[in-house]
Design a protein around this motif. Structure first.
Motif, mmCIF file in Angstrom:
data_model
loop_
_atom_site.group_PDB
_atom_site.id
_atom_site.type_symbol
_atom_site.label_atom_id
_atom_site.label_comp_id
_atom_site.label_asym_id
_atom_site.label_seq_id
_atom_site.Cartn_x
_atom_site.Cartn_y
_atom_site.Cartn_z
ATOM 1 N N LEU A 17 0.786 -1.145 0.077
ATOM 2 C CA LEU A 17 0.118 -0.012 0.079
ATOM 3 C C LEU A 17 0.903 1.092 0.201
ATOM 4 C CD1 LEU A 17 -2.627 -1.331 2.381
ATOM 5 C CD2 LEU A 17 -2.981 -1.097 0.293
ATOM 6 N N LEU A 148 -9.368 -6.211 0.741
ATOM 7 C CA LEU A 148 -10.206 -4.967 1.038
ATOM 8 C C LEU A 148 -11.322 -5.492 1.828
ATOM 9 C CD1 LEU A 148 -10.941 -3.972 -2.911
ATOM 10 C CD2 LEU A 148 -9.470 -2.945 -1.102
ATOM 11 N N THR A 154 -6.045 -2.233 5.161
ATOM 12 C CA THR A 154 -6.317 -0.923 4.423
ATOM 13 C C THR A 154 -6.725 0.173 5.126
ATOM 14 O OG1 THR A 154 -8.802 -1.581 4.385
ATOM 15 C CG2 THR A 154 -7.443 -2.326 2.421
#
Length: 157
Positions: A17, A148, A154
Motif C-alpha cells: 500500500l 479489501l 487498508t
C-alpha cells in the motif's frame, strides 16, 4: 520421488500500500521465459512450504522475512499441468501454493535474480491481465478481495 517434489511450488502474492487511500499494488516478476508471476519456487529437500516461499521471495526479489508480513487466513492453491523435467514430451500435474504477504515498507527496492528480467507493481486489473494465466489471475482477484475485506490491512492503525 524427486519428480513429485519438483512439481510443487510455494510463494507469496506480495502486495504493498504505497500510501493511505491507494489501491493495493501486487508484485509480479518477469521470468526469463517471458511469463509474469509472483515470487515462487520449488522446495529444497526437507524444506516446509512457508520456508520455501520466504527463501524464493528473498532469492527472486531481494525481499527477506523482515520486509514481509504474512497475512493470516489467506492461502490459495493452483493446480495445472507442466512439462516433466525427466521427459519434456510428458505433461504432469503441478501444484503451486501462495500465501499473502504485505511489504511492510512500500519503498523497499526489488533486487531481481538471474531468473528474472523485470518486475512491476500493478493494481489488481493490470496485475490480472499481466499474469496471463486464468487461475493466477483468479488468485490475485481473491487476494485483492481478501485485502479489501480486512479493515486492518487498508486503514492506518
Amino acid at each position: 520421488m524427486a519428480e513429485a517434489a519438483a512439481h510443487r511450488a510455494f510463494g507469496f502474492i506480495v502486495f504493498r500500500l504505497a500510501r493511505r487511500g491507494t489501491e493495493p499494488e501486487y508484485l509480479l516478476l518477469k521470468a526469463t521465459e517471458g511469463h509474469w508471476s509472483p515470487p515462487k519456487g520449488h522446495p529444497d529437500p526437507g524444506e516446509q512450504g512457508l520456508d520455501t516461499a520466504f527463501r524464493e521471495t528473498r532469492e527472486e526479489a531481494g525481499l527477506d522475512r523482515a520486509c514481509l508480513r504474512v497475512i493470516d487466513g489467506f492461502r490459495e492453491e493452483l493446480h495445472y499441468k507442466v512439462r516433466s523435467w525427466k521427459d519434456r514430451s510428458q505433461m504432469v500435474d503441478k501444484t503451486t501454493c501462495y500465501w499473502l504477504a504485505q511489504l511492510t515498507n512500500p519503498d523497499t527496492p526489488i533486487v531481481l535474480s538471474h531468473e528474472h528480467t523485470a518486475h512491476d507493481w500493478l493494481t489488481v486489473e493490470p496485475a490480472k491481465a499481466t499474469a496471463g494465466f486464468p487461475d493466477l489471475a483468479a488468485a490475485i482477484e481473491k487476494a485483492h478481495k481478501f485485502i479489501l475485506s480486512t479493515p486492518s490491512l487498508t486503514s492506518d492503525h
